[in-house]
Design an enzyme around this catalytic site. Structure first.
Site, PDB file in Angstrom:
ATOM      1  N   GLU A  32      -5.916  -8.443   0.279  1.00  0.00           N
ATOM      2  CA  GLU A  32      -6.602  -7.964   1.481  1.00  0.00           C
ATOM      3  C   GLU A  32      -8.056  -7.710   1.108  1.00  0.00           C
ATOM      4  O   GLU A  32      -8.337  -6.912   0.210  1.00  0.00           O
ATOM      5  CB  GLU A  32      -5.982  -6.673   2.037  1.00  0.00           C
ATOM      6  CG  GLU A  32      -4.669  -6.862   2.757  1.00  0.00           C
ATOM      7  CD  GLU A  32      -4.208  -5.593   3.472  1.00  0.00           C
ATOM      8  OE1 GLU A  32      -5.070  -4.835   3.985  1.00  0.00           O
ATOM      9  OE2 GLU A  32      -2.988  -5.358   3.511  1.00  0.00           O
ATOM     10  N   GLU A  61       0.813  -1.230   0.000  1.00  0.00           N
ATOM     11  CA  GLU A  61       0.000   0.000   0.000  1.00  0.00           C
ATOM     12  C   GLU A  61       0.844   1.278   0.000  1.00  0.00           C
ATOM     13  O   GLU A  61       0.534   2.235   0.714  1.00  0.00           O
ATOM     14  CB  GLU A  61      -0.943  -0.001   1.204  1.00  0.00           C
ATOM     15  CG  GLU A  61      -2.024  -1.053   1.117  1.00  0.00           C
ATOM     16  CD  GLU A  61      -3.061  -0.962   2.237  1.00  0.00           C
ATOM     17  OE1 GLU A  61      -2.935  -0.073   3.118  1.00  0.00           O
ATOM     18  OE2 GLU A  61      -3.989  -1.777   2.243  1.00  0.00           O
TER      19      GLU A  61
END
Length: 508
Positions: free
Chosen positions: A292, A173
């Protein structure tokens, strides 16, 4: 009562059921590791300190792959602090979750645990505060044969044979401003490209996952994927996607339809990856690693900077109800519907932190409501994902407009003759009558299928949860279904998830 009709034909397929679709995620965050999978001194702890009661639930859940050690945590993690004698490992401040990291569980320990519970380890490297050299060092430590410094260090730490970890995430991320070591697309693409090239010099068998945008709502979304893949296209097999869902401003109808967002997310990432392939004149298909995903009541989380620095704090331990289980089941359906381009997926996380399994320190472990659709899908999705034709009543949603009330996918295993249908009724108010016609296998009997089992996750109270005191309040129970010839009929209560198992007549 609403109605839905479905036509299935084993000749119309999406792609293979990929075992890595049923992955999970263990991050050094909250109580996922400490008092989650690992608790020395617990009555159920093994000789390494891992909880065997949790391990049994992990096996029952059907997890095949576990991503480690983060997540945001990995972007300021020093992996060497977590190997070697436990008494010599330093206590460190984790900047991501403002927690004291004891380093009592590290790379070797995690791999030992993964092998014991029968899951494939998926390792992430720190491209936030560290970079290429650290990633290469960790890969050498894990995968190289003895004879040089780092693999010899692994041997000295008790692991003569290489860990042979195949899947590696190039950071996490890094387009997010919350990420330690946040980077622009160009900065990340450069370091990911050079790291990937160096890692392939160490071990040419690795599969690499480039970071995609942190979520579909990011202002970087789309451009980030394009820029990263323009640099890394020939060096990676996968690009990541992350998504979490909750009712926004009380909009439960849109929440139950969260699979629509996941579908659009996957389609957009695939389109971007294929655009880069077209520009490069390549037939290669970069796959999506949806590493995720889950329901997360993010609005209840006050943010990392508000956290008091503690060791293994209780952190985002959401308690899930029936509606959450139905959403999780529908997201699994969406992932299977994209089996041609989603190579793997990891529900985040495995224990305690927005998890299907909850534990009490020194006490029991139990299954949350979301445990059940995951476990049954992982257990019975086999063979090939089929492409059903569905006609359903519609539900109006604020976020996505009108959507089908009933969503369906199915898998067919020609070797066993098993056909498994996964169904969600995402209407909050209307039951639905499902009529499903199954075309016979080529050259087969048109009345070839018999009903094996129909399991339902549903409760008259959609807010019902499982707790330490009532751990079996919500469990799968038999549904109302029947087969007549090649036609199956089933009643789908409002807000319900279903696993309907059929098999070819004469096979069993």
């Amino acid at each position: 009562m609403g109605r839905a009709t479905v036509r299935l034909d084993p000749a119309f397929t999406v792609g293979p059921v990929r075992p890595r679709m049923f992955g999970s995620f263990v991050e050094h965050m909250g109580r996922c590791v400490y008092t989650g999978i690992y608790e020395p001194g617990h009555p159920a702890a093994d000789e390494l300190g891992f909880r065997t009661d949790v391990a049994e639930l992990v096996r029952e859940l059907g997890v095949t792959l576990v991503r480690y050690p983060g997540g945001n945590f990995v972007s300021n993690y020093r992996w060497e602090d977590g190997v070697g004698p436990k008494a010599d490992r330093p206590r460190q401040l984790d900047l991501a979750w403002r927690s004291v990291e004891t380093n009592q569980v590290g790379t070797d320990d995690f791999v030992d645990w993964a092998r014991r519970v029968g899951v494939e380890p998926m390792m992430a490297v720190n491209l936030g505060t560290r970079g290429l050299q650290d990633a290469v060092d960790l890969l050498l430590y894990c995968n190289a044969r003895p004879g040089t410094r780092l693999p010899d260090q692994r041997v000295a730490n008790g692991h003569v044979e290489p860990h042979d970890i195949r899947v590696w995430c190039l950071g996490n991320e890094l387009d997010g401003l919350w990420q330690i070591g946040h980077k622009t697309a160009e900065e990340y693409a450069r370091v990911a490209e050079e790291t990937a090239r160096a890692m392939r010099q160490v071990d040419g068998r690795v599969e690499l996952v480039a970071c995609g945008s942190s979520n579909r709502a990011m202002p970087t979304f789309g451009t980030w994927e394009r820029v990263v893949l323009e640099r890394c296209f020939d060096l990676v097999e996968h690009i990541s996607a992350h998504a979490y869902y909750e009712p926004v401003d009380g909009d439960v109808d849109s929440f139950l339809a969260a699979g629509e967002d996941m579908h659009r997310f996957i389609e957009a990432v695939v389109a971007t990856a294929d655009h880069v392939a077209a520009v490069k004149g390549s037939d290669k298909r970069v796959m999506v690693s949806f590493d995720e995903w889950n329901v997360w009541y993010h609005s209840r989380f006050p943010g990392e900077r508000s956290l008091e620095i503690r060791e293994a704090p209780e952190l985002i331990e959401d308690v899930y109800d029936v509606r959450d289980a139905v959403v999780v089941g529908s997201l699994l359906i969406t992932l299977l519907q994209h089996a041609d381009r989603v190579s793997m997926a990891c529900q985040a996380q495995l224990v305690n932190v927005i998890a299907p399994i909850l534990t009490r320190p020194g006490g029991p472990a139990w299954r949350q409501t979301i445990f059940h659709p995951f476990a049954l899908t992982a257990r019975y999705a086999r063979g090939t994902v089929l492409r059903p034709a569905v006609v359903s009543d519609r539900v109006e949603t604020r976020a996505y407009g009108p959507v089908d009330a009933v969503v369906v996918t199915a898998t067919h295993d020609p070797e066993s003759g098993d056909l498994t249908v996964f169904v969600v009724n995402r209407s909050r108010t209307e039951s639905s009558e499902l009529t499903l016609d199954v075309a016979p296998p080529v050259g087969g009997d048109p009345t070839a299928y018999v009903l094996v089992e129909h399991l339902v996750v549903h409760d008259e109270d959609p807010s019902a949860t499982n707790t330490e005191e009532r751990p079996h309040r919500v469990t799968p129970h038999p549904g109302d279904a029947a087969v007549d010839g090649a036609t199956l009929t089933a009643t789908l209560p409002a807000t319900s998830w279903h696993c309907i198992r059929l098999t070819e007549r004469g096979v069993r």
